[in-house]
Every structure is written in structure tokens, then in C-alpha cells.
Design a protein around this motif. Sequence first.
Motif, short mmCIF file in Angstrom:
data_model
loop_
_atom_site.label_atom_id
_atom_site.label_comp_id
_atom_site.label_asym_id
_atom_site.label_seq_id
_atom_site.Cartn_x
_atom_site.Cartn_y
_atom_site.Cartn_z
N ALA A 127 0.88 -0.95 0.09
CA ALA A 127 -0.14 0.03 -0.05
C ALA A 127 1.13 0.79 0.10
N MET A 128 2.38 1.87 0.84
CA MET A 128 2.83 2.41 0.87
C MET A 128 3.30 2.45 -0.46
N LEU A 129 3.65 1.39 -1.11
CA LEU A 129 4.74 1.48 -2.45
C LEU A 129 4.25 2.39 -4.05
N LEU A 130 2.32 1.50 -3.24
CA LEU A 130 1.67 2.21 -4.48
C LEU A 130 1.45 3.54 -4.62
N LEU A 131 1.46 3.78 -3.90
CA LEU A 131 1.00 5.31 -3.12
C LEU A 131 2.23 6.32 -3.45
N ASP A 132 3.49 5.93 -2.84
CA ASP A 132 4.61 6.71 -2.60
C ASP A 132 5.25 6.99 -3.63
N ASP A 133 5.55 5.57 -4.35
CA ASP A 133 6.38 5.10 -5.19
C ASP A 133 5.96 4.61 -6.93
N ALA A 134 4.94 4.21 -6.80
CA ALA A 134 4.65 3.27 -7.90
C ALA A 134 3.50 4.94 -8.26
N GLY A 135 2.89 5.06 -7.77
CA GLY A 135 1.71 5.98 -7.60
C GLY A 135 2.38 7.58 -7.68
N ARG A 136 3.27 7.98 -7.19
CA ARG A 136 3.92 9.44 -6.86
C ARG A 136 2.33 10.29 -6.60
N PHE A 137 2.06 10.15 -5.39
CA PHE A 137 1.19 10.86 -4.93
C PHE A 137 0.96 11.33 -3.93
N THR A 138 1.06 12.96 -4.07
CA THR A 138 0.98 14.13 -3.69
C THR A 138 -0.58 14.29 -2.73
N ALA A 139 0.02 15.12 -1.85
CA ALA A 139 -0.95 15.63 -0.50
C ALA A 139 -1.78 16.06 -1.44
N GLY A 140 -3.22 15.76 -1.08
CA GLY A 140 -5.03 16.56 -1.83
C GLY A 140 -4.90 15.98 -2.98
N ASP A 141 -4.02 14.59 -3.30
CA ASP A 141 -4.73 14.22 -4.70
C ASP A 141 -5.72 13.13 -4.22
N THR A 142 -7.01 12.84 -5.54
CA THR A 142 -8.01 11.99 -5.01
C THR A 142 -7.70 11.09 -5.29
N VAL A 143 -7.95 10.03 -4.61
CA VAL A 143 -7.41 8.26 -5.05
C VAL A 143 -8.48 7.86 -5.90
N LEU A 144 -8.78 7.09 -6.61
CA LEU A 144 -10.28 6.05 -6.37
C LEU A 144 -9.27 4.40 -6.36
N VAL A 145 -9.72 3.25 -5.40
CA VAL A 145 -8.99 2.47 -5.12
C VAL A 145 -10.05 1.42 -5.57
N HIS A 146 -9.65 0.96 -6.36
CA HIS A 146 -10.82 -0.52 -6.62
C HIS A 146 -10.83 -2.13 -5.67
N SER A 147 -11.18 -2.37 -5.00
CA SER A 147 -11.03 -4.08 -3.96
C SER A 147 -10.81 -2.82 -2.82
N ALA A 148 -11.65 -2.29 -2.61
CA ALA A 148 -11.62 -0.99 -1.13
C ALA A 148 -11.33 -1.93 -0.32
N GLY A 149 -12.36 -2.94 0.00
CA GLY A 149 -12.89 -3.18 1.46
C GLY A 149 -11.97 -4.57 1.75
N GLY A 150 -10.65 -4.54 1.18
CA GLY A 150 -9.80 -5.55 1.36
C GLY A 150 -8.80 -5.06 1.59
N GLY A 151 -7.99 -6.38 2.14
CA GLY A 151 -6.69 -5.83 2.98
C GLY A 151 -5.73 -4.64 2.58
N ILE A 152 -5.54 -4.42 1.18
CA ILE A 152 -4.57 -3.88 0.67
C ILE A 152 -5.83 -1.56 0.75
N GLY A 153 -7.14 -2.84 0.53
CA GLY A 153 -7.71 -1.38 0.20
C GLY A 153 -7.72 -0.31 1.62
N SER A 154 -7.94 -1.36 3.23
CA SER A 154 -7.77 -0.55 4.36
C SER A 154 -6.71 0.11 4.58
#
Length: 328
Positions: A127-154
Motif C-alpha cells: 500500500a505504501m509503495l503503491l501510493l508513495d512510489d508507483a503512484g507518486r501520490f502528493t497531498a491533496g490528490d483524489t485517489v480511486l481504489v478498486h477492491s477497497a474493502g480488502g486488505g490492501i484497500g483498508s
Amino acid sequence: MRALVMTAPGGAEHTEIREVGAPLPGPGQVSVDVAYTGLNFVDVMTRRGDSAYAADWPYRPGKEVSGTVRAVGEGVTGLAVGDRVAAAPVGAGLAEVVLAEAALTAPVPDGVTLAEAAAVPLGLATAMLLLDDAGRFTAGDTVLVHSAGGGIGSAIARLVPLLGGGRLIGTVGRPEKAEAAVAAGYDAAFARGEGLAEAVRAAAGGRGVDLVLDPLGTDALELDLDVAAPGGRIVLFGNAGGGAVADLPPLARLMAGNLTVTGFSHRGLAATAPERLGRAIGKVLGLMSGGGLALPVTELPGLDSVAAAHDAMEQGRALGKYVVRVVG
Ligand SMILES: NC(=O)c1ccc[n+]([C@@H]2O[C@H](COP(=O)([O-])OP(=O)(O)OC[C@H]3O[C@@H](n4cnc5c(N)ncnc54)[C@H](OP(=O)(O)O)[C@@H]3O)[C@@H](O)[C@H]2O)c1
């Protein structure tokens, strides 16, 4: 020692608990007396017989553990017998003793329980690498997550606020899971079906989605492209349905939307850049030790309870993150 073994592709009928020899660490490795093992969908995909997962049968699943160091191999520094650790073994983690590369083994800080720590090496680190590394998340971004109810989603729901916050939208396979995703921290969650793109766009506030995290193969890719904001990033990181995947979008479409489509693989990173994965594991454990990060986990009582939990995950009935108590 006891170990969970999948004897052939199929379902729970091929899962057995067997007595096997305890492994000894080679150079650069440690062996760990396992307290908890995290459950992950990749083991369900392997059990199902999806290609590219089990090299051979019988197969020993389990890719994230916590416990105490039992023995250290030649050349290992910074880890000692008796240390509390979390580790990402190559496999065979649903067992009383497991082998892991020292580079993928990190000390568990005081104040972090071994049950919580078992969710870190694959789940929270991914989850950290998806956001921080592969996804280049920056504060304020709107994020869409599929399979949000599972382990990675939570796990993603816990990390986004710590990385500066942003609007978090989830999709789930069953309507009853939408409520659980919102309870886990999503601003909005929708069951996949008709009208989804409109619902996501409305929840995103009109501008579109900056980052899409998608483990659904290419099933939702058209929707992802549809709802992405200009400059949006789409990270593909799984193929939950296990079916054939479609071609990636044409260059002209990516160029027109200034869009990025990228892939992420924990297994690939473990093989090619273990130091990056090791850093992510350490970073997440550090956040937990300061009390800033806690991921609720459902604790299962023993290896005998794993096959039924894999059934629930396979049928899309599971919610949140599961860890199994292996010894004790
Ligand atoms: N690339 C990587 O390195 C990496 C690492 C970790 C996880 N992943 C992927 O991330 C996803 C989440 O992993 P997780 O361990 O946290 O599992 P999980 O979300 O707890 O369980 C997997 C979920 O996939 C969804 N799903 C969608 N289509 C499905 C289908 N045809 N059959 C069964 N389930 C289906 C179900 O939720 P909904 O129906 O509610 O969507 C199911 O609950 C998985 O797809 C996994 O393969 C990838």
C-alpha cells in the motif's frame, strides 16, 4: 514443524497441514519462529491455479510473517537470534519456521504487536509503495481504489491521511462492502456496476481522479481512463479475476489525457530491488511505532483456519485484513 501445503490447484480440498523439516538459513538469510502470518489474495490466486504463481505442486503459500529470529545465516548483520521481526519470505510463510532474506526482514519496534506487524511486509508495504512510489501520490490528490474493502484497500485508507490526505473513493464487488469501506476511511464507496463512472466522477468533485490503484486486471481500465483527471496516474497491480487481459490503451489516448499507466509487483521488487521493499517495510513499522499508524486486523486462531479464510477471500466475502496465529 507444522506447515500449510497446497497439494494441487483447486480449492480448500487440496489444502493440508503437514509435518515438514524446519529450514536452515543460508548466506544472507535468517530463519524465523513464526508468530503470525498475514493472508493475501496472491495465495488464493495460486490455489485457484492462476498461471505464473506456483512453479510446482505441492506448493507452500504465505508471503508475510512476524515472529522472532531463530537463526542467522552467514554475513547477516543487524539482526540477532531472539529479535522480534517482520519479514517477507519468498513463500512458505504459513509454517512454524520460515526462511527470509535479511534484506526483507526488519525489527519490530516496541509497542507494535506481532499480530499488527504481520500485516506489514506484503500488505502495508505494498500500500505504501503503491501510493508513495508507483503512484507518486502528493497531498491533496483524489485517489480511486478498486477492491477497497480488502486488505490492501483498508491499508491504503490508513496511509493516505498520513501522507498528507486527499479524497479517497473506493469500489467494491458487493453493495454490503461499500459501508465497510467508508467505515475504514473512504470518503465514498460504490459497488461496481451500472453508473459507476458517473458516481466516481461526482464523488471526485468534477475534476476527476489523480491516482487510480487498480488490481482488477484490465476489467476496469476503461473506467479508470474515463474518470482520470488530466495528468492522472493509473497503477495496475493485480488480476483478481484471473482472466485474460486486454491490450493497454493506445498511445494517442494516453498522450491526449496526459495520462500514465504503470505496473507494480511486490514479487518483482523483492527480486530486483529488495532494498526498496525493505525500506518500505521499515518505514511502515516506523510509522506504527510512533502510534501514527494502526491497521485493524482480524486474528484467526491457527493454520487449520486458513483454508476457510481463503474460501471467503476467493468468493469476495472477506473484509479487511486477516492474520493467522501460527504458534502460541
Ligand atoms: N502487485 C502486487 O504486488 C500486489 C500485492 C498485494 C496485493 N495485490 C493485489 O491486490 C488485491 C488486493 O489484495 P488483498 O490481499 O488485499 O486481497 P483482498 O482485497 O482482501 O481480496 C481480494 C479482493 O479482490 C476482489 N475481487 C475482484 N474480482 C474478483 C474475482 N473475480 N474473484 C475474487 N475476488 C475478486 C474481491 O473484492 P471486491 O469484489 O470487493 O473488489 C476480493 O475481496 C488483489 O487483487 C491482489 O492480487 C497485488
